[in-house]
Design a protein around this motif. Structure first.
Motif, PDB file in Angstrom:
ATOM      1  N   GLY A  71       0.788  -1.095  -0.030  1.00 28.44           N
ATOM      2  CA  GLY A  71       0.229  -0.008   0.110  1.00 28.44           C
ATOM      3  C   GLY A  71       0.713   1.079  -0.118  1.00 28.44           C
ATOM      4  N   ARG A  72       2.102   1.203   0.033  1.00 33.66           N
ATOM      5  CA  ARG A  72       3.036   2.396  -0.048  1.00 33.66           C
ATOM      6  C   ARG A  72       3.614   2.461  -1.496  1.00 33.66           C
ATOM      7  NH1 ARG A  72       4.301  -0.866   4.652  1.00 33.66           N
ATOM      8  NH2 ARG A  72       3.402   0.159   6.514  1.00 33.66           N
ATOM      9  N   SER A  73       4.234   3.576  -1.579  1.00 35.67           N
ATOM     10  CA  SER A  73       4.642   4.023  -2.981  1.00 35.67           C
ATOM     11  C   SER A  73       6.073   3.814  -3.589  1.00 35.67           C
ATOM     12  CB  SER A  73       4.547   5.408  -3.513  1.00 35.67           C
ATOM     13  OG  SER A  73       5.066   6.241  -2.738  1.00 35.67           O
ATOM     14  N   GLN A  74       6.823   3.333  -2.189  1.00 34.38           N
ATOM     15  CA  GLN A  74       8.184   3.211  -2.286  1.00 34.38           C
ATOM     16  C   GLN A  74       8.591   1.784  -1.780  1.00 34.38           C
ATOM     17  OE1 GLN A  74      10.352   7.422  -1.668  1.00 34.38           O
ATOM     18  NE2 GLN A  74       8.468   7.099  -0.067  1.00 34.38           N
ATOM     19  N   LEU A  75       9.450   1.079  -2.269  1.00 39.08           N
ATOM     20  CA  LEU A  75      10.052  -0.076  -1.709  1.00 39.08           C
ATOM     21  C   LEU A  75      11.637  -0.267  -1.851  1.00 39.08           C
ATOM     22  CD1 LEU A  75       9.563  -3.149  -0.890  1.00 39.08           C
ATOM     23  CD2 LEU A  75       9.363  -3.539  -3.345  1.00 39.08           C
ATOM     24  N   ILE A  76      12.261  -0.635  -0.884  1.00 38.89           N
ATOM     25  CA  ILE A  76      13.572  -0.937  -0.805  1.00 38.89           C
ATOM     26  C   ILE A  76      13.735  -2.517  -0.527  1.00 38.89           C
ATOM     27  CG2 ILE A  76      15.786  -0.669   0.312  1.00 38.89           C
ATOM     28  CD1 ILE A  76      14.886   2.087   1.343  1.00 38.89           C
ATOM     29  N   VAL A  77      14.514  -2.993  -1.630  1.00 42.53           N
ATOM     30  CA  VAL A  77      14.693  -4.505  -1.428  1.00 42.53           C
ATOM     31  C   VAL A  77      16.006  -4.763  -1.189  1.00 42.53           C
ATOM     32  CG1 VAL A  77      14.804  -6.671  -2.720  1.00 42.53           C
ATOM     33  CG2 VAL A  77      13.144  -5.115  -2.975  1.00 42.53           C
ATOM     34  N   TYR A  78      16.365  -5.598   0.154  1.00 44.88           N
ATOM     35  CA  TYR A  78      17.750  -5.809   0.259  1.00 44.88           C
ATOM     36  C   TYR A  78      18.073  -7.626  -0.364  1.00 44.88           C
ATOM     37  CZ  TYR A  78      22.274  -6.790   2.154  1.00 44.88           C
ATOM     38  OH  TYR A  78      23.852  -7.553   1.990  1.00 44.88           O
ATOM     39  N   VAL A 164      32.109 -12.300 -13.408  1.00 45.71           N
ATOM     40  CA  VAL A 164      30.846 -12.081 -13.430  1.00 45.71           C
ATOM     41  C   VAL A 164      30.202 -10.951 -13.411  1.00 45.71           C
ATOM     42  CG1 VAL A 164      30.479 -14.466 -12.222  1.00 45.71           C
ATOM     43  CG2 VAL A 164      30.452 -12.123 -10.974  1.00 45.71           C
ATOM     44  N   PRO A 165      28.987 -10.415 -13.976  1.00 46.96           N
ATOM     45  CA  PRO A 165      28.563  -8.942 -14.022  1.00 46.96           C
ATOM     46  C   PRO A 165      27.983  -8.372 -12.647  1.00 46.96           C
ATOM     47  CG  PRO A 165      27.104 -10.559 -14.964  1.00 46.96           C
ATOM     48  CD  PRO A 165      28.141 -11.450 -14.681  1.00 46.96           C
ATOM     49  N   TYR A 166      28.829  -7.638 -12.019  1.00 50.10           N
ATOM     50  CA  TYR A 166      28.581  -7.298 -10.663  1.00 50.10           C
ATOM     51  C   TYR A 166      28.938  -5.907 -10.282  1.00 50.10           C
ATOM     52  CZ  TYR A 166      28.051  -7.073  -5.364  1.00 50.10           C
ATOM     53  OH  TYR A 166      27.878  -6.771  -4.207  1.00 50.10           O
ATOM     54  N   ASN A 167      28.244  -5.108  -9.621  1.00 49.44           N
ATOM     55  CA  ASN A 167      28.472  -3.604  -9.413  1.00 49.44           C
ATOM     56  C   ASN A 167      28.694  -2.909 -10.751  1.00 49.44           C
ATOM     57  OD1 ASN A 167      28.566  -1.562  -7.750  1.00 49.44           O
ATOM     58  ND2 ASN A 167      30.529  -1.854  -7.052  1.00 49.44           N
ATOM     59  N   TYR A 168      28.081  -3.291 -11.893  1.00 47.98           N
ATOM     60  CA  TYR A 168      28.071  -2.220 -12.898  1.00 47.98           C
ATOM     61  C   TYR A 168      29.514  -2.826 -13.729  1.00 47.98           C
ATOM     62  CZ  TYR A 168      23.954  -0.463 -10.784  1.00 47.98           C
ATOM     63  OH  TYR A 168      22.939  -0.444 -10.212  1.00 47.98           O
ATOM     64  N   THR A 169      30.157  -3.700 -13.643  1.00 46.98           N
ATOM     65  CA  THR A 169      31.213  -4.301 -14.266  1.00 46.98           C
ATOM     66  C   THR A 169      31.506  -5.651 -14.447  1.00 46.98           C
ATOM     67  OG1 THR A 169      33.579  -3.501 -14.598  1.00 46.98           O
ATOM     68  CG2 THR A 169      32.745  -4.133 -12.429  1.00 46.98           C
ATOM     69  N   MET A 170      32.310  -6.095 -15.120  1.00 45.36           N
ATOM     70  CA  MET A 170      32.915  -7.606 -14.843  1.00 45.36           C
ATOM     71  C   MET A 170      34.084  -7.625 -13.951  1.00 45.36           C
ATOM     72  SD  MET A 170      30.657  -9.075 -17.011  1.00 45.36           S
ATOM     73  CE  MET A 170      31.502 -10.886 -17.018  1.00 45.36           C
ATOM     74  N   MET A 171      33.732  -8.365 -12.711  1.00 50.71           N
ATOM     75  CA  MET A 171      34.811  -8.653 -11.812  1.00 50.71           C
ATOM     76  C   MET A 171      34.627 -10.038 -11.412  1.00 50.71           C
ATOM     77  SD  MET A 171      32.815  -6.736  -8.813  1.00 50.71           S
ATOM     78  CE  MET A 171      34.151  -7.253  -7.623  1.00 50.71           C
ATOM     79  N   ALA A 172      35.903 -10.363 -10.808  1.00 52.33           N
ATOM     80  CA  ALA A 172      36.150 -11.885 -10.169  1.00 52.33           C
ATOM     81  C   ALA A 172      35.330 -11.560  -9.102  1.00 52.33           C
ATOM     82  CB  ALA A 172      37.512 -12.150  -9.628  1.00 52.33           C
ATOM     83  N   PHE A 173      34.340 -12.801  -8.531  1.00 53.72           N
ATOM     84  CA  PHE A 173      33.779 -12.611  -7.226  1.00 53.72           C
ATOM     85  C   PHE A 173      33.941 -14.013  -6.884  1.00 53.72           C
ATOM     86  CE2 PHE A 173      29.855 -12.353  -4.796  1.00 53.72           C
ATOM     87  CZ  PHE A 173      29.904 -10.876  -4.391  1.00 53.72           C
ATOM     88  N   PRO A 174      33.982 -14.413  -5.602  1.00 49.92           N
ATOM     89  CA  PRO A 174      34.025 -15.489  -4.922  1.00 49.92           C
ATOM     90  C   PRO A 174      33.045 -16.544  -4.521  1.00 49.92           C
ATOM     91  CG  PRO A 174      34.174 -13.863  -3.105  1.00 49.92           C
ATOM     92  CD  PRO A 174      33.944 -13.037  -4.417  1.00 49.92           C
ATOM     93  N   SER A 175      31.630 -15.849  -4.978  1.00 48.36           N
ATOM     94  CA  SER A 175      30.234 -16.696  -4.636  1.00 48.36           C
ATOM     95  C   SER A 175      29.579 -16.509  -5.732  1.00 48.36           C
ATOM     96  CB  SER A 175      30.013 -15.758  -3.439  1.00 48.36           C
ATOM     97  OG  SER A 175      28.600 -16.418  -3.182  1.00 48.36           O
ATOM     98  N   GLU A 176      28.337 -17.429  -5.636  1.00 45.31           N
ATOM     99  CA  GLU A 176      27.608 -17.615  -6.527  1.00 45.31           C
ATOM    100  C   GLU A 176      26.109 -16.651  -6.362  1.00 45.31           C
ATOM    101  OE1 GLU A 176      25.855 -21.592  -6.443  1.00 45.31           O
ATOM    102  OE2 GLU A 176      24.977 -21.254  -4.496  1.00 45.31           O
ATOM    103  N   GLU A 177      26.524 -16.035  -5.252  1.00 47.97           N
ATOM    104  CA  GLU A 177      25.505 -14.912  -4.725  1.00 47.97           C
ATOM    105  C   GLU A 177      26.186 -13.649  -4.487  1.00 47.97           C
ATOM    106  OE1 GLU A 177      22.071 -15.575  -4.819  1.00 47.97           O
ATOM    107  OE2 GLU A 177      22.728 -17.665  -5.173  1.00 47.97           O
ATOM    108  N   GLY A 178      25.762 -12.502  -4.396  1.00 49.17           N
ATOM    109  CA  GLY A 178      26.230 -11.388  -4.328  1.00 49.17           C
ATOM    110  C   GLY A 178      25.100 -10.380  -3.428  1.00 49.17           C
ATOM    111  N   PRO A 179      25.804  -9.315  -2.841  1.00 48.10           N
ATOM    112  CA  PRO A 179      24.691  -8.358  -1.933  1.00 48.10           C
ATOM    113  C   PRO A 179      24.491  -7.447  -2.845  1.00 48.10           C
ATOM    114  CG  PRO A 179      27.073  -7.925  -1.287  1.00 48.10           C
ATOM    115  CD  PRO A 179      27.231  -9.395  -2.303  1.00 48.10           C
ATOM    116  N   GLY A 180      23.332  -6.657  -2.349  1.00 45.62           N
ATOM    117  CA  GLY A 180      22.919  -5.623  -3.084  1.00 45.62           C
ATOM    118  C   GLY A 180      21.848  -5.076  -2.594  1.00 45.62           C
TER     119      GLY A 180
END
Length: 265
Positions: A71-78, A164-180
Motif C-alpha cells: 500500500g506504500r509507493s516506495q520499496l527498498i529490497v535488500y 561475473v557481471p557485478y556492480n556495473y562491471t565484469m569482476m572476479a567474485f568469490p561466490s554464486e551470490e552477491g549482496p545488493g
C-alpha cells in the motif's frame, strides 16, 4: 574481540583540543553538505519500468513484486546472500540484517516498505531467520529470474574468464551470490519502476555499526585484512578475546548437503 593496539597521539591541553576539534568540524560540515547533494542527485537518476511479473514465495503464499509495497509507493529490497542449499546466510549480509528490524517502522512512516529477498527456498530462509531472531519480511525468489536480472546471483555460464557481471562491471567474485539493494516506486496506476540499485561498498550506508566504529579511536580497524569484513561473524558466533586471521579470504557458506556429508563421514 582482541585487536591491534594504538599508541597515544598528541596529548594536548583542553584549549588546544578544542581548537583542533573546531577546525575539523568545518570538514565534517562540508562532507555533510556533499552527502546531501549526492543524495539529491541519486534521487534525480532516471527510472526504468519493471515489465516482468516477478512472483515470490512468502509465509502467506505467492506474492508479486507489486504486493511487497503493502500500500506504500516506495520499496527498498535488500538482496541477501543465501543461496539454494546453503547451510546459513552470508556473515556480511547478516551483519547488515542485524540493522533492519529497528528501522522498518520508521521507514513505513515515510511511505517506504522494506523487504529482503534471497534465492534460497522459503523453508531454508525461515530456518535461518528463526535462528538469527529477525522479524523483517523475507521472501524467496527461488525459480525466478529476479536475482539474475538484478545481478546478485550468478549462473556458471555467467562467468567469463572467471568474472561475473557485478556492480556495473565484469569482476572476479568469490561466490554464486552477491549482496545488493534495489529501490522501486509504484505509481497510482500500479506500474512499478526500478529507480536505483547499489552493490559492494555502496551498501556501507546501511551499516549503522560501521558509523559507530568510524568515530572510535581505532576506526574500523580493517587494515591488513585479506578482505575488509574478514572479522565479521554471525552475531551468535562471536567469542570473547577472539583473534582475527588477517589472511582469511571470503569463503562461501557451506552447502547444507556438504555439511551433512561431512558429519556422516
Amino acid at each position: 574481540m582482541a585487536t591491534s593496539v594504538i599508541a597515544h597521539k598528541n596529548i594536548v591541553s583542553h584549549a588546544e583540543w578544542l581548537a583542533a576539534r573546531t577546525k575539523f568540524l568545518k570538514k565534517e560540515k562540508e562532507f555533510t553538505r556533499l552527502r546531501d547533494e549526492i543524495s539529491k542527485q541519486r534521487r534525480e537518476l532516471p527510472w526504468e519500468k519493471v515489465d516482468k511479473n516477478y512472483v515470490f514465495d512468502s509465509a502467506n503464499g505467492k506474492v508479486k513484486l507489486a504486493d511487497l509495497f503493502e500500500g506504500r509507493s516506495q520499496l527498498i529490497v535488500y538482496h541477501f546472500m543465501l543461496g539454494p542449499n546453503w547451510a546459513e546466510g552470508c556473515p556480511s549480509c547478516s551483519y547488515l540484517g542485524d540493522h533492519f528490524d529497528g528501522s522498518i517502522p520508521h521507514l513505513n512512516a515515510r511511505d517506504v516498505s522494506f523487504a529482503v529477498i534471497s534465492r534460497a527456498p522459503l523453508s531454508q530462509i525461515q530456518a535461518f531467520q528463526n535462528r538469527m531472531g529477525w522479524k523483517f519480511k523475507w521472501f524467496s525468489s527461488n525459480g525466478t529470474d529476479f536475482n539474475f536480472d538484478y545481478n546478485v546471483s550468478f549462473r556458471p555460464e555467467d562467468r567469463v574468464d572467471g568474472k561475473v557481471p557485478y556492480n556495473y562491471t565484469m569482476m572476479a567474485f568469490p561466490s554464486e551470490e552477491g549482496p545488493g539493494a534495489s529501490v522501486f516506486y509504484k505509481d497510482a496506476t500500479g506500474s512499478v519502476f526500478h529507480t536505483y540499485s547499489t552493490y559492494g561498498r555502496g551498501l556501507d550506508i546501511f551499516l549503522g555499526a560501521y558509523n559507530f566504529l568510524d568515530v572510535a579511536p581505532k576506526g574500523r580497524n580493517e587494515e591488513g585484512l585479506a578482505h575488509t569484513m574478514a572479522w565479521v561473524k554471525h552475531h551468535d558466533k562471536y567469542a570473547a578475546n577472539q583473534l582475527v586471521d588477517p589472511n582469511a579470504v571470503y569463503v562461501e557458506p557451506t552447502k547444507a548437503n556438504d555439511c551433512c556429508k561431512k558429519e556422516g563421514e
